[in-house]
Write a protein that holds these residues in place. Structure first.
Motif, PDB file in Angstrom:
ATOM      1  N   THR A 120      -7.435  -9.776  -7.933  1.00 15.89           N
ATOM      2  CA  THR A 120      -6.562  -8.929  -8.762  1.00 15.89           C
ATOM      3  C   THR A 120      -5.713  -9.791  -9.677  1.00 15.89           C
ATOM      4  O   THR A 120      -5.467 -10.965  -9.412  1.00 15.89           O
ATOM      5  CB  THR A 120      -5.651  -8.058  -7.889  1.00 15.89           C
ATOM      6  OG1 THR A 120      -4.829  -8.925  -7.100  1.00 15.89           O
ATOM      7  CG2 THR A 120      -6.471  -7.145  -6.979  1.00 15.89           C
TER       8      THR A 120
ATOM      9  N   ALA B 166      -9.176  -7.438  -4.108  1.00 18.26           N
ATOM     10  CA  ALA B 166      -9.474  -6.030  -3.822  1.00 18.26           C
ATOM     11  C   ALA B 166     -10.957  -5.911  -3.504  1.00 18.26           C
ATOM     12  O   ALA B 166     -11.806  -6.403  -4.251  1.00 18.26           O
ATOM     13  CB  ALA B 166      -9.124  -5.160  -5.020  1.00 18.26           C
TER      14      ALA B 166
ATOM     15  N   THR C 211      -7.523  -4.739   0.652  1.00 18.29           N
ATOM     16  CA  THR C 211      -7.187  -5.931  -0.116  1.00 18.29           C
ATOM     17  C   THR C 211      -6.792  -7.036   0.859  1.00 18.29           C
ATOM     18  O   THR C 211      -6.101  -6.773   1.849  1.00 18.29           O
ATOM     19  CB  THR C 211      -6.029  -5.626  -1.087  1.00 18.29           C
ATOM     20  OG1 THR C 211      -6.451  -4.601  -1.981  1.00 18.29           O
ATOM     21  CG2 THR C 211      -5.655  -6.872  -1.885  1.00 18.29           C
TER      22      THR C 211
ATOM     23  N   TYR D  51      -3.377   2.140  -5.947  1.00 16.13           N
ATOM     24  CA  TYR D  51      -3.327   0.740  -6.366  1.00 16.13           C
ATOM     25  C   TYR D  51      -1.917   0.410  -6.801  1.00 16.13           C
ATOM     26  O   TYR D  51      -1.298   1.143  -7.573  1.00 16.13           O
ATOM     27  CB  TYR D  51      -4.295   0.496  -7.528  1.00 16.13           C
ATOM     28  CG  TYR D  51      -4.356  -0.950  -7.963  1.00 16.13           C
ATOM     29  CD1 TYR D  51      -4.912  -1.899  -7.118  1.00 16.13           C
ATOM     30  CD2 TYR D  51      -3.818  -1.360  -9.178  1.00 16.13           C
ATOM     31  CE1 TYR D  51      -4.957  -3.240  -7.491  1.00 16.13           C
ATOM     32  CE2 TYR D  51      -3.866  -2.700  -9.557  1.00 16.13           C
ATOM     33  CZ  TYR D  51      -4.437  -3.623  -8.709  1.00 16.13           C
ATOM     34  OH  TYR D  51      -4.475  -4.952  -9.070  1.00 16.13           O
TER      35      TYR D  51
ATOM     36  N   LEU E 127      -5.231  -2.754  -3.467  1.00 14.34           N
ATOM     37  CA  LEU E 127      -6.053  -1.546  -3.521  1.00 14.34           C
ATOM     38  C   LEU E 127      -6.383  -1.135  -2.097  1.00 14.34           C
ATOM     39  O   LEU E 127      -6.827  -1.960  -1.299  1.00 14.34           O
ATOM     40  CB  LEU E 127      -7.361  -1.815  -4.276  1.00 14.34           C
ATOM     41  CG  LEU E 127      -8.356  -0.652  -4.234  1.00 14.34           C
ATOM     42  CD1 LEU E 127      -7.994   0.413  -5.250  1.00 14.34           C
ATOM     43  CD2 LEU E 127      -9.779  -1.129  -4.459  1.00 14.34           C
TER      44      LEU E 127
END
Lengths: 410, 396
Positions: B219, B246, B263, B359, B368
């Motif tokens: 991410t 994620a 995540t 998210y 996420l």
């Protein structure tokens, strides 16, 4: 005259920006010729062709409800996507939009607004590749100035002959596909399950850098007699049937087929293998040789100007009885952003259709003859060639094991 | 307690596929009668799977409309485009199969010969193409073509017990595959390799169909304005130490989807604890989820889910965060760009299965979390039991 063969296919430059620019230019020319004011595209391969965007590959059950849609006017494409990160870098930000939802009346209304804003007032002819039921119901009543046409009028001619960049994408897709198959071939031992081969294959293609997988690989156990396999409507060999956790047994004949995607372009891998350490019978060697003979005859006249009907006829020369391909398929299909696209040769579209196909540089042909003698089995493989200025170039090279161990040379 | 697995049990006890197909088929024909449809012509693969029970080849992406499956009210028969009977359920006789064709006029002739179709007055379609707009009237000259996609969607959204069991099974396999991908996360692994690990683990259960290629993405930190920037398409790129990654995947069992997303911190051998900044995005995700969890109950609408997400103060992701799932995605329930009035039309009922995700992003990256949930009589059940790990403080 024999065709000139350029091979092997060495890695070539690939310029994705140039590829997208060239494709769009072709589309706009074709739109002009066909008096098409806009295209509304939702087919995965068509959107890729028009825009060059990447989306998350998914099963059809998801893909229809999370559509990536391209609306192309003669000024350029607009992308409507749940995956904005997949837009090509040169596409201006004001041409990248959130999703459209044409499965719903509100979404169709939004699509009509977009078309009005892009095209202005007046009558417009719009090419669609597919329509939702709601769009079919509603669009022309809320936007009476729109005439709905078949986007294929424009996409067909634009897609038919590939640029060098497109050919390089196909070659890379095929290369990765073939590399992954070396691992699979090693794993084809008695007792392995079809699903195990799929898992291995998919892991390898992702490691090797494909953009996406396009089809659940086929590892079809095929008995020597049609009667011992699935019932078929046309009495021919059932193929391709889907993969399960079926346990593969020593000596079984396995028809293999797979396809992966590199930057939007499909590969197509087809071979006939046997589970375990298997020595083909003389009869099986004969089928393989006849299969090669068909390929050789077809390639002997593969060059610009040859018609599909000429290929169809030369493929059948010396083959008595059945045509050397499956009744529900073809001798040749094209390959590009679709796993099977024009040119089609040997289909139920008939000889007149085949005759209308005239080979030209940049056309890609997947040759897939099938030799079959019911009660004794047969042989099926696929190889890919691109038509060049004076002959053809091979885009596949996986050896025909267990009949030959060397990479393919034609 | 449900015994979830993929093995056939000689005493029964898992999904009864004969009953599953029969109940779906009966619902389709009953619904056709309610909607006064003489026939339905199906082009979309998920609808064809639902109505016919055919197990056909998995192919990624969308396909253009064609008459792949035809149901006729007067005869109660299902006709299928399939050159062979492999994967075709026994209740569809051989004479109801027709071969794959490249020639649309051949298919028009096939349609003309289907008993009861030529006389149809109202035919439901789930999609259309410019070509078939011209050709269908040749086979059914007096028929009005009407939308049947919304009817089929309504049926698909309300699951039978066997369908729910299929979703549960798919979730269990997706979770197993995701757990293996999580174990493979280490500095230097490439995003696409994690997808490869996921798929290979899935195949160990005998399943080969992905619902989606999934999210395996390092991410990015949030923009200055805190707007989430979730990149969902995995790249061929090595993941750095310290990335918040994620990961979400979905698999198909008997055509039904189960997905799960988590995540994780890419921490390497030392397995360091997440920093406060890294834990903060997880804590914010928990805050969103607790609001969504309160709203996930019968009677709530998609607009209620949207309000719950917004009440968390977190920006909505730029895609629907709640979708009805079963044989793929059935409808965007909440969070689409069509707005809250659109969301308000969807009312949750027991037996619906949803994919719900949230998210959150901050300076350290994003979090996420994606769950498949079943709406129950008095609330909901999260079908995955996979831990949210050190970023989520094991909230499940």
């Amino acid at each position: 005259m024999q065709s000139t063969v350029a091979q092997p296919s060495a890695p070539a430059d690939l310029d994705l920006t140039r590829m997208r620019r060239d494709r769009l230019a072709k589309l706009v020319v074709a739109m002009d010729e066909h008096a098409m004011d806009a295209l509304v595209l939702s087919g995965t391969g068509n959107v890729h062709y028009a825009v060059g965007s990447t989306s998350m590959a998914s099963d059809a059950g998801r893909a229809f409800q999370e559509p990536t849609i391209a609306i192309v006017t003669r000024k350029g494409p607009h992308l409507f996507t749940p995956y904005p990160e997949g837009a090509p870098p040169e596409l201006p930000a004001d041409q990248v939009h959130g999703s459209l939802y044409p499965e719903f009346p509100e979404g169709v209304d939004a699509m009509a607004d977009v078309l009005r804003n892009l095209l202005g007032g007046g009558e417009h002819r719009i090419g669609f590749d597919d329509m939702t039921a709601v769009a079919h119901d509603r669009l022309t009543s809320i936007a009476p100035a729109l005439t709905i046409a078949d986007a294929g009028e424009v996409l067909g001619p634009a897609k038919l002959c590939k640029t060098d960049d497109e050919l390089e994408c196909i070659r890379r897709a095929q290369h990765i596909n073939e590399l992954a198959m070396y691992d699979v071939l090693d794993a084809l031992r008695p007792g392995v399950r079809q699903s195990d081969l799929t898992g291995l294959f998919l892991r390898r293609i992702y490691e090797l850098g494909v953009t996406a997988n396009s089809i659940d690989p086929i590892w079809q156990v095929t008995p020597d007699s049609i009667a011992h396999g699935p019932y078929t409507v046309n009495g021919d060999v059932a193929f391709p049937t889907s993969t399960t956790d079926r346990i593969l047994r020593e000596g079984e004949m396995i028809l293999v087929d797979s396809g992966v995607v590199y930057e939007g372009y499909c590969s197509d891998f087809g071979r006939t293998w046997f589970a375990g350490d298997y020595e083909p019978t003389p009869r099986q060697r004969d089928y393989f040789r006849r299969w090669k003979d068909v390929i050789e005859r077809v390639l002997s006249i593969t060059r610009p100007g040859t018609t599909g009907l000429e290929l169809n006829r030369i493929a059948r020369e010396g083959e008595t009885g059945r045509r050397p391909w499956l009744d529900h398929f073809y001798l040749v299909h094209g390959l590009g952003t679709e796993s099977a696209e024009m040119p089609f040769i040997g289909t139920d579209l008939g000889e007149e259709f085949d005759e209308s196909i005239v080979l030209a540089p940049g056309m890609v042909m997947v040759l897939e003859p099938v030799i079959w003698e019911d009660g004794h089995g047969g042989y099926r493989s696929e190889d890919i060639v691109a038509v060049t200025d004076d002959g053809y170039r091979l885009l596949s090279s996986f050896p025909y094991v267990p009949f030959e161990q060397e990479a393919v040379r034609w | 307690m449900v015994n979830v697995g993929v093995m056939a049990l000689d005493d029964g006890g898992r999904a009864d596929f004969d009953r599953l197909r029969r109940e779906r088929r009966e619902r389709v024909f009953a619904s056709m009668a309610e909607h006064d449809l003489d026939a339905v012509i199906i082009g979309r693969e998920p609808n064809a799977r639902y109505a016919s029970g055919a197990r056909r080849l998995w192919v990624a992406g969308t396909r253009p409309f064609g008459p792949g499956c035809v149901l006729v009210a007067a005869t109660g028969e299902t006709h299928l485009m399939s050159t062979w009977d492999e994967g075709i359920p026994p209740e569809i006789p051989h004479e109801n199969l027709y071969a794959l064709s490249w020639n649309p006029m051949v298919l028009v002739d096939v349609l003309k010969k289907i008993d009861g179709l030529a006389a149809a007055r109202r035919i439901g379609i789930d999609a259309m193409s410019p070509l078939w707009t011209q050709l269908l009237p040749l086979a059914a000259p007096d028929a009005a073509l009407v939308d049947a996609e919304s009817m089929l969607r309504g049926l698909r959204m309300r699951k039978t017990a066997d369908e729910i069991l299929c979703v549960r099974t798919a979730v269990a396999v997706a979770e197993a595959a995701l757990a293996t991908a999580i174990d493979a996360l280490r500095p230097g692994v490439r995003e696409r390799e994690l997808l490869g690990v996921f798929v290979e683990r899935m195949s160990e259960f005998g399943l080969t169909g992905l619902a989606m290629e999934g999210i395996f993405s390092a991410t990015d930190p949030a923009n200055g304005d805190g707007a989430p920037r979730l990149r969902r398409v995995a790249r061929d790129r090595a993941i750095d130490e310290g990335a918040l990654v994620a990961m979400a995947g979905g698999v198909l069992y008997a055509g039904y989807e189960g997905s799960v997303g988590r995540t994780r911190l890419c921490a390497g051998r030392g397995h360091r604890r997440p920093t406060a900044s890294e834990r903060e995005v997880g804590a914010r995700w928990r805050s969103v989820w607790s609001r969504l969890a309160d709203a996930l109950q019968p009677g709530a609408t998609g607009a209620d889910l949207r309000a719950a997400y917004e009440a968390s103060g977190e920006p909505l992701p730029p895609f629907p965060f709640a979708q009805s799932i079963g044989i793929g995605v059935e409808a965007p329930i909440a969070g689409s760009s069509l707005g809250k009035d659109f969301d308000a039309q969807w009312r949750l009922e027991p037996g619906m299965t949803l994919e719900v995700q949230a998210y959150t992003a901050g300076p350290a990256g994003g979090y996420l979390g994606l769950e498949t949930v079943l709406i129950t009589d008095d609330g909901h059940e999260v079908l995955s039991t996979l831990s949210h790990g050190s970023l989520g403080d094991d909230l499940t």
